[in-house]
Design a protein around this motif. Structure first.
Motif, PDB file in Angstrom:
ATOM      1  N   ASP A   3       5.604  16.062  -4.568  1.00 35.64           N
ATOM      2  CA  ASP A   3       4.417  16.916  -4.633  1.00 35.64           C
ATOM      3  C   ASP A   3       3.180  16.105  -4.965  1.00 35.64           C
ATOM      4  O   ASP A   3       2.098  16.375  -4.478  1.00 35.64           O
ATOM      5  CB  ASP A   3       4.604  18.024  -5.679  1.00 35.64           C
ATOM      6  N   ALA A   7      -0.259  15.873  -2.739  1.00 33.72           N
ATOM      7  CA  ALA A   7      -1.524  16.316  -3.323  1.00 33.72           C
ATOM      8  C   ALA A   7      -2.563  15.201  -3.343  1.00 33.72           C
ATOM      9  O   ALA A   7      -3.740  15.466  -3.426  1.00 33.72           O
ATOM     10  CB  ALA A   7      -1.299  16.838  -4.739  1.00 33.72           C
ATOM     11  N   ASP A  10      -5.775  15.353  -1.336  1.00 30.51           N
ATOM     12  CA  ASP A  10      -6.667  16.411  -1.790  1.00 30.51           C
ATOM     13  C   ASP A  10      -7.662  15.913  -2.823  1.00 30.51           C
ATOM     14  O   ASP A  10      -8.761  16.430  -2.929  1.00 30.51           O
ATOM     15  CB  ASP A  10      -5.874  17.573  -2.394  1.00 30.51           C
ATOM     16  N   GLU A  37       6.058  34.348   3.894  1.00 32.40           N
ATOM     17  CA  GLU A  37       6.150  32.901   3.638  1.00 32.40           C
ATOM     18  C   GLU A  37       4.799  32.220   3.864  1.00 32.40           C
ATOM     19  O   GLU A  37       4.370  31.392   3.067  1.00 32.40           O
ATOM     20  CB  GLU A  37       7.216  32.276   4.530  1.00 32.40           C
ATOM     21  N   SER A  39       1.862  33.672   3.768  1.00 34.46           N
ATOM     22  CA  SER A  39       0.954  34.163   2.727  1.00 34.46           C
ATOM     23  C   SER A  39       1.164  33.404   1.424  1.00 34.46           C
ATOM     24  O   SER A  39       0.186  33.038   0.749  1.00 34.46           O
ATOM     25  CB  SER A  39       1.163  35.656   2.493  1.00 34.46           C
ATOM     26  N   LEU A  40       2.401  33.148   1.066  1.00 32.83           N
ATOM     27  CA  LEU A  40       2.690  32.392  -0.157  1.00 32.83           C
ATOM     28  C   LEU A  40       2.160  30.962  -0.045  1.00 32.83           C
ATOM     29  O   LEU A  40       1.585  30.433  -1.000  1.00 32.83           O
ATOM     30  CB  LEU A  40       4.187  32.379  -0.450  1.00 32.83           C
ATOM     31  N   ALA A  41       2.343  30.345   1.123  1.00 30.38           N
ATOM     32  CA  ALA A  41       1.843  28.987   1.329  1.00 30.38           C
ATOM     33  C   ALA A  41       0.319  28.960   1.238  1.00 30.38           C
ATOM     34  O   ALA A  41      -0.260  28.048   0.639  1.00 30.38           O
ATOM     35  CB  ALA A  41       2.314  28.453   2.680  1.00 30.38           C
ATOM     36  N   TRP A  43      -1.535  31.086  -0.430  1.00 33.41           N
ATOM     37  CA  TRP A  43      -1.876  31.324  -1.843  1.00 33.41           C
ATOM     38  C   TRP A  43      -1.759  30.028  -2.640  1.00 33.41           C
ATOM     39  O   TRP A  43      -2.663  29.673  -3.413  1.00 33.41           O
ATOM     40  CB  TRP A  43      -0.956  32.393  -2.433  1.00 33.41           C
ATOM     41  N   GLU A  44      -0.669  29.304  -2.431  1.00 29.78           N
ATOM     42  CA  GLU A  44      -0.469  28.041  -3.146  1.00 29.78           C
ATOM     43  C   GLU A  44      -1.558  27.036  -2.795  1.00 29.78           C
ATOM     44  O   GLU A  44      -2.070  26.321  -3.663  1.00 29.78           O
ATOM     45  CB  GLU A  44       0.908  27.473  -2.836  1.00 29.78           C
ATOM     46  N   ARG A  45      -1.925  26.973  -1.518  1.00 26.37           N
ATOM     47  CA  ARG A  45      -2.990  26.070  -1.104  1.00 26.37           C
ATOM     48  C   ARG A  45      -4.313  26.480  -1.751  1.00 26.37           C
ATOM     49  O   ARG A  45      -5.075  25.636  -2.232  1.00 26.37           O
ATOM     50  CB  ARG A  45      -3.126  26.077   0.426  1.00 26.37           C
ATOM     51  N   GLU A  47      -4.706  28.015  -4.587  1.00 26.75           N
ATOM     52  CA  GLU A  47      -4.652  27.642  -6.007  1.00 26.75           C
ATOM     53  C   GLU A  47      -4.966  26.160  -6.186  1.00 26.75           C
ATOM     54  O   GLU A  47      -5.715  25.780  -7.084  1.00 26.75           O
ATOM     55  CB  GLU A  47      -3.274  27.961  -6.594  1.00 26.75           C
ATOM     56  N   ALA A  48      -4.391  25.312  -5.326  1.00 28.10           N
ATOM     57  CA  ALA A  48      -4.643  23.874  -5.417  1.00 28.10           C
ATOM     58  C   ALA A  48      -6.119  23.562  -5.149  1.00 28.10           C
ATOM     59  O   ALA A  48      -6.725  22.738  -5.846  1.00 28.10           O
ATOM     60  CB  ALA A  48      -3.749  23.120  -4.426  1.00 28.10           C
TER      61      ALA A  48
END
Length: 73
Positions: A3, A7, A10, A37, A39-41, A43-45, A47-48
């Motif tokens: 991970d 990252a 970024d 799936e 949508s979750l990806a 959301w995670e992006r 957040e990052a």
């Protein structure tokens, strides 16, 4: 690939780049029509990207605070 490795690129994003991508992510989430799936990806992006933006803003605030404390010449 860890991970941390994923990252790493970024970290080089400017505030403006991260903010623009975050806005795009939000638009896609608000538009709907994505799988759970995806949508979750997204959301995670998001957040990052929000973390990256906050780091830039915190750095800017620290620079402003430091400048304010310097004695006037």
């Amino acid at each position: 690939m860890t991970d941390d490795t994923k990252a790493e690129p970024d970290v080089r994003l400017s505030y403006e780049q991260a903010r623009a991508e975050l806005a795009s992510v939000v638009e896609r989430l608000e538009a709907g029509g994505t799988s759970l799936e995806e949508s979750l990806a997204l959301w995670e992006r998001g957040e990052a990207l929000a973390v990256i933006c906050q780091r830039w803003l915190d750095g800017a605030r620290a620079r402003i605070d430091a400048a304010r404390q310097e004695p006037a010449s």
